[in-house]
Design a protein around this motif. Structure first.
Motif, PDB file in Angstrom:
ATOM      1  N   GLU A 141       0.818  -1.215   0.000  1.00  0.00           N
ATOM      2  CA  GLU A 141       0.000   0.000   0.000  1.00  0.00           C
ATOM      3  C   GLU A 141       0.852   1.266   0.000  1.00  0.00           C
ATOM      4  N   ARG A 142       1.943   1.244   0.752  1.00  0.00           N
ATOM      5  CA  ARG A 142       2.779   2.445   0.836  1.00  0.00           C
ATOM      6  C   ARG A 142       3.576   2.669  -0.433  1.00  0.00           C
ATOM      7  N   GLY A 143       4.103   1.624  -1.029  1.00  0.00           N
ATOM      8  CA  GLY A 143       4.934   1.772  -2.218  1.00  0.00           C
ATOM      9  C   GLY A 143       6.297   2.350  -1.861  1.00  0.00           C
ATOM     10  N   GLY A 144       7.243   2.160  -2.746  1.00  0.00           N
ATOM     11  CA  GLY A 144       8.579   2.715  -2.540  1.00  0.00           C
ATOM     12  C   GLY A 144       9.451   1.919  -1.593  1.00  0.00           C
ATOM     13  N   ILE A 145       8.954   0.775  -1.095  1.00  0.00           N
ATOM     14  CA  ILE A 145       9.736  -0.066  -0.187  1.00  0.00           C
ATOM     15  C   ILE A 145      10.050  -1.371  -0.924  1.00  0.00           C
ATOM     16  N   HIS A 146      11.325  -1.684  -1.004  1.00  0.00           N
ATOM     17  CA  HIS A 146      11.732  -2.915  -1.670  1.00  0.00           C
ATOM     18  C   HIS A 146      11.380  -4.119  -0.792  1.00  0.00           C
ATOM     19  N   LEU A 147      10.994  -5.202  -1.443  1.00  0.00           N
ATOM     20  CA  LEU A 147      10.671  -6.439  -0.742  1.00  0.00           C
ATOM     21  C   LEU A 147      11.707  -7.492  -1.143  1.00  0.00           C
ATOM     22  N   MET A 148      12.467  -7.971  -0.153  1.00  0.00           N
ATOM     23  CA  MET A 148      13.553  -8.916  -0.422  1.00  0.00           C
ATOM     24  C   MET A 148      13.338 -10.189   0.395  1.00  0.00           C
ATOM     25  N   GLU A 149      13.553 -11.336  -0.249  1.00  0.00           N
ATOM     26  CA  GLU A 149      13.502 -12.618   0.445  1.00  0.00           C
ATOM     27  C   GLU A 149      14.923 -13.055   0.755  1.00  0.00           C
ATOM     28  N   ALA A 150      15.155 -13.523   1.983  1.00  0.00           N
ATOM     29  CA  ALA A 150      16.519 -13.897   2.384  1.00  0.00           C
ATOM     30  C   ALA A 150      16.471 -15.141   3.259  1.00  0.00           C
ATOM     31  N   PRO A 151      17.493 -15.985   3.195  1.00  0.00           N
ATOM     32  CA  PRO A 151      17.538 -17.162   4.075  1.00  0.00           C
ATOM     33  C   PRO A 151      17.765 -16.752   5.524  1.00  0.00           C
ATOM     34  N   ARG A 152      17.373 -17.590   6.422  1.00  0.00           N
ATOM     35  CA  ARG A 152      17.495 -17.274   7.850  1.00  0.00           C
ATOM     36  C   ARG A 152      18.926 -16.935   8.262  1.00  0.00           C
ATOM     37  N   PRO A 153      19.959 -17.695   7.828  1.00  0.00           N
ATOM     38  CA  PRO A 153      21.325 -17.329   8.234  1.00  0.00           C
ATOM     39  C   PRO A 153      21.705 -15.905   7.843  1.00  0.00           C
ATOM     40  N   GLU A 154      21.210 -15.439   6.700  1.00  0.00           N
ATOM     41  CA  GLU A 154      21.527 -14.069   6.283  1.00  0.00           C
ATOM     42  C   GLU A 154      20.861 -13.052   7.199  1.00  0.00           C
ATOM     43  N   LEU A 155      19.620 -13.290   7.590  1.00  0.00           N
ATOM     44  CA  LEU A 155      18.934 -12.381   8.519  1.00  0.00           C
ATOM     45  C   LEU A 155      19.595 -12.419   9.897  1.00  0.00           C
ATOM     46  N   ASP A 156      20.052 -13.594  10.315  1.00  0.00           N
ATOM     47  CA  ASP A 156      20.775 -13.707  11.584  1.00  0.00           C
ATOM     48  C   ASP A 156      22.042 -12.847  11.547  1.00  0.00           C
ATOM     49  N   ARG A 157      22.723 -12.888  10.414  1.00  0.00           N
ATOM     50  CA  ARG A 157      23.958 -12.099  10.278  1.00  0.00           C
ATOM     51  C   ARG A 157      23.644 -10.599  10.284  1.00  0.00           C
ATOM     52  N   MET A 158      22.599 -10.200   9.582  1.00  0.00           N
ATOM     53  CA  MET A 158      22.234  -8.786   9.494  1.00  0.00           C
ATOM     54  C   MET A 158      21.866  -8.214  10.849  1.00  0.00           C
ATOM     55  N   THR A 159      21.214  -9.031  11.679  1.00  0.00           N
ATOM     56  CA  THR A 159      20.704  -8.534  12.963  1.00  0.00           C
ATOM     57  C   THR A 159      21.579  -8.931  14.148  1.00  0.00           C
ATOM     58  N   ASN A 160      22.759  -9.472  13.857  1.00  0.00           N
ATOM     59  CA  ASN A 160      23.671  -9.908  14.925  1.00  0.00           C
ATOM     60  C   ASN A 160      23.016 -10.910  15.873  1.00  0.00           C
ATOM     61  N   GLY A 161      22.214 -11.808  15.300  1.00  0.00           N
ATOM     62  CA  GLY A 161      21.644 -12.891  16.086  1.00  0.00           C
ATOM     63  C   GLY A 161      20.407 -12.540  16.875  1.00  0.00           C
ATOM     64  N   LEU A 162      19.799 -11.360  16.645  1.00  0.00           N
ATOM     65  CA  LEU A 162      18.577 -11.001  17.363  1.00  0.00           C
ATOM     66  C   LEU A 162      17.410 -11.864  16.890  1.00  0.00           C
ATOM     67  N   ASN A 163      16.380 -11.936  17.718  1.00  0.00           N
ATOM     68  CA  ASN A 163      15.203 -12.742  17.382  1.00  0.00           C
ATOM     69  C   ASN A 163      14.325 -11.956  16.402  1.00  0.00           C
ATOM     70  N   HIS A 164      14.644 -12.065  15.123  1.00  0.00           N
ATOM     71  CA  HIS A 164      13.953 -11.267  14.104  1.00  0.00           C
ATOM     72  C   HIS A 164      12.618 -11.859  13.679  1.00  0.00           C
ATOM     73  N   GLN A 165      12.350 -13.118  13.993  1.00  0.00           N
ATOM     74  CA  GLN A 165      11.089 -13.801  13.666  1.00  0.00           C
ATOM     75  C   GLN A 165      10.795 -13.770  12.165  1.00  0.00           C
ATOM     76  N   GLY A 166      11.822 -13.597  11.371  1.00  0.00           N
ATOM     77  CA  GLY A 166      11.640 -13.657   9.925  1.00  0.00           C
ATOM     78  C   GLY A 166      11.327 -12.339   9.252  1.00  0.00           C
ATOM     79  N   LEU A 167      11.240 -11.228  10.016  1.00  0.00           N
ATOM     80  CA  LEU A 167      10.959  -9.920   9.425  1.00  0.00           C
ATOM     81  C   LEU A 167      11.992  -8.903   9.903  1.00  0.00           C
ATOM     82  N   VAL A 168      12.598  -8.191   8.958  1.00  0.00           N
ATOM     83  CA  VAL A 168      13.566  -7.135   9.270  1.00  0.00           C
ATOM     84  C   VAL A 168      13.267  -5.943   8.360  1.00  0.00           C
ATOM     85  N   LEU A 169      13.108  -4.772   8.954  1.00  0.00           N
ATOM     86  CA  LEU A 169      12.795  -3.559   8.196  1.00  0.00           C
ATOM     87  C   LEU A 169      13.993  -2.617   8.230  1.00  0.00           C
TER      88      LEU A 169
END
Length: 313
Positions: free
Chosen positions: A112-140
């Motif tokens: 609805e908002r538009g202008g926000i990229h939507l990216m799919e990533a494997p769990r290890p990559e999200l773990d690395r991006m968030t330094n191991g925080l409990n991201h529950q599969g969503l990172v903004l």
């Protein structure tokens, strides 16, 4: 005879007339243009380079610098940030994520908002991006905030024919308090909020959420040195009013709030720092018959902003 012909062959015959072109060529072409306007001249090249730099020069609001990018982590925080209009560049979604109600709402809000990229990533990559925080599969991904310069806030108010009404925060470290102050400033006609560059809350995703969208309308400026910024405001004709529990004047009695003013709010525990307190023209207190020792920065700023707005009405 042949020799005579050879002598004659070197002579010029009849010439076609110039049609007056030679005479016009001798006429003047007006004054010589300055060096800056003569193509190929060194000064012309310098002037051209300066013009290009002026075009590329950033707008005044960017002079306060940029913050740092930020990650909002977890399903509930991501959904709340998207609901409140927090600026975002990318939503990262874990591959093979359990598609519950919050995930569906996050995806719908992004669409609805538009202008926000939507990216799919494997769990290890999200773990690395968030330094191991409990991201529950969503990172903004939240982009860096572009701060204004303190001088821009007063200049914008004067350009609109209004007396500046600005809030400065001294030692406030909770982003939620900053967001609340921005919201109050927007509600009561304030022209912006100033925060120190160091040891102070900045415009994080938490501050954006607490502002309830007001951060999109009310600029926040960042000062390398708050005391010097307040002194510059005084030179520009603004009155600096500090809030202090032991202030000499009650907030309802200060007529200066009806004119160009900077309201300085200190931290809930320590109040105003020494140098900032000495820079203030007035120190005012908020009467509290209930006996509370202090108010948090957001509530205190709202009380004084209301009084300033009442006097300006």
């Amino acid at each position: 005879m042949a020799a005579n012909n050879r002598r004659m062959s070197g002579k010029k015959g009849a010439q076609v007339g110039s049609g007056g072109q030679r005479r016009r060529g001798l006429e003047g072409k007006g004054p010589t243009p300055p060096a800056e306007m003569r193509k190929g001249h060194k000064k012309n090249r310098i002037a051209g380079a300066k013009a290009k730099q002026a075009v590329r020069r950033p707008a005044p609001r960017g002079r306060g610098g940029k913050g740092t990018s930020e990650m909002v982590v977890g399903r509930n925080p991501v959904v709340e940030a998207l609901r409140e209009g927090v600026p975002a560049t990318t939503l990262y979604v874990q591959q093979f994520i359990d598609n519950d109600e919050r995930v569906r709402e996050a995806l719908q809000l992004v669409a609805e908002r538009g202008g926000i990229h939507l990216m799919e990533a494997p769990r290890p990559e999200l773990d690395r991006m968030t330094n191991g925080l409990n991201h529950q599969g969503l990172v903004l991904q939240v982009p860096p905030y572009e701060y204004a310069h303190p001088e821009d806030l007063a200049a914008a108010a004067y350009d609109e024919g209004q007396d500046p009404l600005i809030v400065a925060l001294d030692g406030v470290t909770d982003p939620r308090n900053l967001g609340a102050v921005v919201r109050s400033a927007s509600a009561f006609g304030g022209h912006g909020v100033v925060v120190p560059e160091r040891r102070a809350a900045g415009m994080t995703a938490g501050a954006w959420k607490t502002s309830a969208g007001a951060a999109a309308r009310t600029p926040v400026a960042r000062a390398a040195n708050l005391t010097r910024a307040l002194e510059a405001y005084k030179k520009a004709g603004l009155v600096v009013v500090g809030l202090a529990a032991d202030g000499e004047t009650e907030v309802g009695e200060l007529e200066a709030l009806g004119g160009p003013v900077v309201i300085v709010v200190g931290s809930e525990g320590k109040g105003l720092s020494r140098l900032v307190g000495e820079t203030c023209d007035f120190r005012v207190r908020i009467p509290m018959p209930g006996g509370a020792e202090s108010l948090n920065a957001g509530v205190a700023a709202g009380v004084v902003l209301y009084e300033a707005a009442r006097r300006r009405a």
